[in-house]
Design a protein around this motif. Structure first.
Motif, PDB file in Angstrom:
ATOM      1  N   ARG A 189       0.822  -1.210   0.000  1.00 24.53           N
ATOM      2  CA  ARG A 189       0.000   0.000   0.000  1.00 24.53           C
ATOM      3  C   ARG A 189       0.864   1.272   0.000  1.00 24.53           C
ATOM      4  O   ARG A 189       0.450   2.317  -0.490  1.00 24.53           O
ATOM      5  CB  ARG A 189      -0.958  -0.007   1.192  1.00 24.53           C
ATOM      6  N   HIS A 190       2.064   1.167   0.577  1.00 28.32           N
ATOM      7  CA  HIS A 190       2.982   2.316   0.569  1.00 28.32           C
ATOM      8  C   HIS A 190       3.449   2.591  -0.861  1.00 28.32           C
ATOM      9  O   HIS A 190       3.462   3.748  -1.306  1.00 28.32           O
ATOM     10  CB  HIS A 190       4.179   2.025   1.475  1.00 28.32           C
ATOM     11  N   ALA A 191       3.804   1.540  -1.592  1.00 27.68           N
ATOM     12  CA  ALA A 191       4.211   1.714  -2.978  1.00 27.68           C
ATOM     13  C   ALA A 191       3.048   2.194  -3.837  1.00 27.68           C
ATOM     14  O   ALA A 191       3.231   3.020  -4.748  1.00 27.68           O
ATOM     15  CB  ALA A 191       4.761   0.398  -3.526  1.00 27.68           C
ATOM     16  N   LEU A 192       1.843   1.713  -3.540  1.00 31.62           N
ATOM     17  CA  LEU A 192       0.673   2.167  -4.293  1.00 31.62           C
ATOM     18  C   LEU A 192       0.398   3.646  -4.029  1.00 31.62           C
ATOM     19  O   LEU A 192      -0.024   4.385  -4.938  1.00 31.62           O
ATOM     20  CB  LEU A 192      -0.546   1.325  -3.914  1.00 31.62           C
ATOM     21  N   GLU A 193       0.649   4.093  -2.798  1.00 29.87           N
ATOM     22  CA  GLU A 193       0.496   5.513  -2.494  1.00 29.87           C
ATOM     23  C   GLU A 193       1.410   6.359  -3.373  1.00 29.87           C
ATOM     24  O   GLU A 193       1.014   7.423  -3.864  1.00 29.87           O
ATOM     25  CB  GLU A 193       0.804   5.770  -1.011  1.00 29.87           C
ATOM     26  N   LEU A 194       2.626   5.875  -3.603  1.00 28.59           N
ATOM     27  CA  LEU A 194       3.531   6.583  -4.511  1.00 28.59           C
ATOM     28  C   LEU A 194       2.969   6.611  -5.923  1.00 28.59           C
ATOM     29  O   LEU A 194       2.964   7.655  -6.582  1.00 28.59           O
ATOM     30  CB  LEU A 194       4.907   5.905  -4.506  1.00 28.59           C
TER      31      LEU A 194
END
Length: 247
Positions: free
Chosen positions: A204-209
């Motif tokens: 989810r952190h990478a998706l936020e990017l």
């Protein structure tokens, strides 16, 4: 065709180690992760791909990483960003495709923001933007904060080796380079590969990017059973396919 190596002289007498394959452009530039180095599986696989295909390729070690000089406890996001920009300036002709792994994903974005005319595309593997504030700081235990307050450094246990120093300076400097709190004005094509079982960078952190980057030419690939390193043969194949697509 062969891979050459050398050192970039940097301010303060420090030296950045690099390896380069001369070939057709745009040059592919490897930016490794926090406490990683240019001899890792993915970086080496890209070197072999470049040698086999005749594509230009550069890999390097940040200050205090791998073969480069420096005290790791003195490292900061500011310094490692400057290293990446120096490599672009001194070792790459024309636009480059930046391949950023973990922290290298953050450094790649910062480099693209600083020199958009030099960046043709980005391929990010388990990218960790803002990791000092959003991923590392929340996990510091009470005794870690006590060490930071008393000594300016905490030795964080690692899944991959000996404990390593986290300094107050690293955390404070990293906060100044946060990019996830607003739209990220990167217009170049972006490919993101992210493991669903990554213990270090939640997907989810990478998706936020991915959602924050302005570019509409962006593909986010979730590898459901993938870990943080994404160094299995099938993961390497996906990485090389992504590089070939944008390069």
């Amino acid at each position: 065709m062969s891979e050459t190596s050398g050192f970039l002289e940097r301010p303060g007498g420090e030296r950045l180690a690099w390896r380069r394959v001369a070939g057709n452009g745009p040059a592919v530039v490897w930016l490794g992760g926090f406490r990683s180095d240019m001899a890792g599986t993915k970086a080496q696989a890209l070197a072999e791909w470049a040698l086999a295909t005749g594509h230009a390729y550069v890999r390097f070690d940040y200050f205090a990483h791998g073969e480069s000089s420096g005290d790791f406890a003195q490292g900061t996001i500011t310094r490692w960003r400057e290293d990446a920009l120096a490599v672009l300036d001194e070792l790459v002709d024309g636009p480059a495709v930046l391949i950023g792994s973990s922290m290298g994903g953050w450094i790649s974005c910062l480099t693209a923001l600083a020199a958009p005319e030099r960046v043709k595309a980005l391929v990010l593997v388990a990218p960790a933007p803002d990791f000092t504030a959003k991923l590392m700081t929340p996990e510091i235990p009470a005794e870690g904060w006590a060490d930071l307050e008393a000594n300016g450094v905490w030795y964080r246990p690692s899944l991959y080796g000996d404990p390593y120093p986290i300094t107050r300076n690293l955390l404070e400097d990293g906060a100044r380079w946060s990019i996830l709190d607003s739209e990220i004005p990167i217009a170049a094509p972006v490919r993101i590969l992210q493991g669903g079982e990554d213990p270090d960078v939640p997907w989810r952190h990478a998706l936020e990017l991915a959602q924050a980057i302005k570019s509409q030419d962006l593909v986010f690939t979730l590898i459901k059973d993938g870990d943080h390193r994404l160094s299995r043969p099938q993961d390497i194949a996906r990485l090389i396919a992504a590089v070939e697509e944008v390069a």
